[in-house]
Design a protein around this motif. Sequence first.
Motif, PDB file in Angstrom:
ATOM      1  N   UNK A  36      11.692  17.890 -25.580  1.00  0.00           N
ATOM      2  CA  UNK A  36      11.694  16.482 -25.981  1.00  0.00           C
ATOM      3  C   UNK A  36      13.034  16.070 -26.566  1.00  0.00           C
ATOM      4  N   UNK A  37      13.614  16.934 -27.407  1.00  0.00           N
ATOM      5  CA  UNK A  37      14.915  16.652 -28.018  1.00  0.00           C
ATOM      6  C   UNK A  37      15.984  16.518 -26.940  1.00  0.00           C
ATOM      7  N   UNK A  38      16.019  17.483 -26.015  1.00  0.00           N
ATOM      8  CA  UNK A  38      17.006  17.434 -24.937  1.00  0.00           C
ATOM      9  C   UNK A  38      16.778  16.221 -24.040  1.00  0.00           C
ATOM     10  N   UNK A  39      15.535  15.958 -23.701  1.00  0.00           N
ATOM     11  CA  UNK A  39      15.215  14.818 -22.845  1.00  0.00           C
ATOM     12  C   UNK A  39      15.583  13.488 -23.473  1.00  0.00           C
ATOM     13  N   UNK A  40      15.521  13.399 -24.789  1.00  0.00           N
ATOM     14  CA  UNK A  40      15.859  12.158 -25.486  1.00  0.00           C
ATOM     15  C   UNK A  40      17.360  12.029 -25.729  1.00  0.00           C
ATOM     16  N   UNK A  41      18.136  13.026 -25.323  1.00  0.00           N
ATOM     17  CA  UNK A  41      19.588  12.972 -25.511  1.00  0.00           C
ATOM     18  C   UNK A  41      20.014  13.171 -26.947  1.00  0.00           C
ATOM     19  N   UNK A  42      19.277  13.983 -27.682  1.00  0.00           N
ATOM     20  CA  UNK A  42      19.564  14.205 -29.103  1.00  0.00           C
ATOM     21  C   UNK A  42      20.211  15.561 -29.331  1.00  0.00           C
TER      22      UNK A  42
ATOM     23  N   UNK B 250      23.662  23.919 -34.502  1.00  0.00           N
ATOM     24  CA  UNK B 250      23.376  22.804 -33.590  1.00  0.00           C
ATOM     25  C   UNK B 250      22.390  23.257 -32.533  1.00  0.00           C
ATOM     26  N   UNK B 251      21.581  22.322 -32.047  1.00  0.00           N
ATOM     27  CA  UNK B 251      20.664  22.618 -30.949  1.00  0.00           C
ATOM     28  C   UNK B 251      20.393  21.317 -30.198  1.00  0.00           C
ATOM     29  N   UNK B 252      20.115  21.434 -28.925  1.00  0.00           N
ATOM     30  CA  UNK B 252      19.823  20.232 -28.129  1.00  0.00           C
ATOM     31  C   UNK B 252      20.950  19.919 -27.165  1.00  0.00           C
ATOM     32  N   UNK B 253      21.280  18.641 -27.053  1.00  0.00           N
ATOM     33  CA  UNK B 253      22.263  18.153 -26.084  1.00  0.00           C
ATOM     34  C   UNK B 253      23.689  18.252 -26.619  1.00  0.00           C
TER      35      UNK B 253
ATOM     36  N   UNK C 253      28.009   7.473 -33.162  1.00  0.00           N
ATOM     37  CA  UNK C 253      26.746   8.197 -33.207  1.00  0.00           C
ATOM     38  C   UNK C 253      25.936   7.676 -34.387  1.00  0.00           C
ATOM     39  N   UNK C 254      24.634   7.742 -34.256  1.00  0.00           N
ATOM     40  CA  UNK C 254      23.782   7.520 -35.420  1.00  0.00           C
ATOM     41  C   UNK C 254      23.331   8.909 -35.842  1.00  0.00           C
ATOM     42  N   UNK C 255      23.439   9.171 -37.134  1.00  0.00           N
ATOM     43  CA  UNK C 255      23.020  10.461 -37.672  1.00  0.00           C
ATOM     44  C   UNK C 255      21.837  10.190 -38.600  1.00  0.00           C
ATOM     45  N   UNK C 256      20.688  10.722 -38.220  1.00  0.00           N
ATOM     46  CA  UNK C 256      19.439  10.540 -38.967  1.00  0.00           C
ATOM     47  C   UNK C 256      19.042  11.893 -39.526  1.00  0.00           C
ATOM     48  N   UNK C 257      18.689  11.925 -40.783  1.00  0.00           N
ATOM     49  CA  UNK C 257      18.320  13.215 -41.333  1.00  0.00           C
ATOM     50  C   UNK C 257      17.714  13.160 -42.707  1.00  0.00           C
ATOM     51  N   UNK C 258      17.550  14.337 -43.256  1.00  0.00           N
ATOM     52  CA  UNK C 258      16.968  14.522 -44.577  1.00  0.00           C
ATOM     53  C   UNK C 258      17.906  15.374 -45.410  1.00  0.00           C
ATOM     54  N   UNK C 259      18.119  14.936 -46.632  1.00  0.00           N
ATOM     55  CA  UNK C 259      18.895  15.706 -47.612  1.00  0.00           C
ATOM     56  C   UNK C 259      17.896  16.538 -48.396  1.00  0.00           C
ATOM     57  N   UNK C 260      18.084  17.862 -48.366  1.00  0.00           N
ATOM     58  CA  UNK C 260      17.160  18.767 -49.042  1.00  0.00           C
ATOM     59  C   UNK C 260      17.859  19.301 -50.290  1.00  0.00           C
ATOM     60  N   UNK C 261      17.315  18.983 -51.477  1.00  0.00           N
ATOM     61  CA  UNK C 261      17.980  19.411 -52.720  1.00  0.00           C
ATOM     62  C   UNK C 261      17.634  20.843 -53.093  1.00  0.00           C
ATOM     63  N   UNK C 262      18.534  21.441 -53.873  1.00  0.00           N
ATOM     64  CA  UNK C 262      18.266  22.759 -54.442  1.00  0.00           C
ATOM     65  C   UNK C 262      17.572  22.611 -55.782  1.00  0.00           C
TER      66      UNK C 262
ATOM     67  N   UNK D 237      19.446  18.290 -42.729  1.00  0.00           N
ATOM     68  CA  UNK D 237      18.835  18.581 -41.436  1.00  0.00           C
ATOM     69  C   UNK D 237      18.534  17.266 -40.758  1.00  0.00           C
ATOM     70  N   UNK D 238      18.796  17.198 -39.471  1.00  0.00           N
ATOM     71  CA  UNK D 238      18.528  15.960 -38.763  1.00  0.00           C
ATOM     72  C   UNK D 238      19.002  16.000 -37.337  1.00  0.00           C
ATOM     73  N   UNK D 239      19.380  14.814 -36.823  1.00  0.00           N
ATOM     74  CA  UNK D 239      19.789  14.709 -35.430  1.00  0.00           C
ATOM     75  C   UNK D 239      20.857  13.650 -35.244  1.00  0.00           C
ATOM     76  N   UNK D 240      21.614  13.790 -34.163  1.00  0.00           N
ATOM     77  CA  UNK D 240      22.629  12.821 -33.761  1.00  0.00           C
ATOM     78  C   UNK D 240      22.228  12.222 -32.419  1.00  0.00           C
TER      79      UNK D 240
END
Length: 196
Positions: free
Chosen positions: A48-54, A68-71, A131-140, A149-152
């Motif tokens: 799904x990630x690859x198919x969506x071009x992410x 990195x993973x995906x496209x 690019x749009x970069x969507x993600x989550x900031x995970x605190x320590x 962690x997220x996607x471009x």
Amino acid sequence: VPARMIGAGTGKPGQGWWMVLGQSLQNKPADSLAALRAIEAAERLGLAVSGAGLLTFSWTIADDSIAWDGRHDILPSQFGAESVNRGRTFLASLSAESRAKLTAVIETKSREQTHFDIDIELASAMGSMWFVILGTRIPGAGGATERLAGMLREITERRREQQRLTYLATRDELTGQLNRNSLRAELAQSIDKAKA
């Protein structure tokens, strides 16, 4: 069970995915079935990630590594995902404004997970790419950023179209000069400045 075995058929009856499933269920039915479902879910997600071009990423701040993973092909050719596997390298490839926005997310101090949605500009041999970069900031434990962690997704064409529409909304198409509405707005601002 290795992911490459799932769905891999040899063309012979009784081999491939169904054979793996049958053997697994004979050994430990509940555990094996759960493992197969997890592999199948991960494979579906990857497709799904690859198919969506992410292009997905996991950026560990402590060691400055990005996985990195995906496209991978959505990045400009001079920035293969292998060459930007360090955060500082990735940040250096961004425009100053984009770098400042992403650095602000990294430097946030909060014990809560936060989500971000940032348009970033990356210089390439063919001009700027967006690019749009969507993600989550995970605190320590102390609230400092531990991981992003997220996607471009590439949005260069959308960004160019927005710029074109903005230009057409404010300019005369033939002369390139301000259109009537834009001229009125500019004059009003100039008059207000002169009065001030």
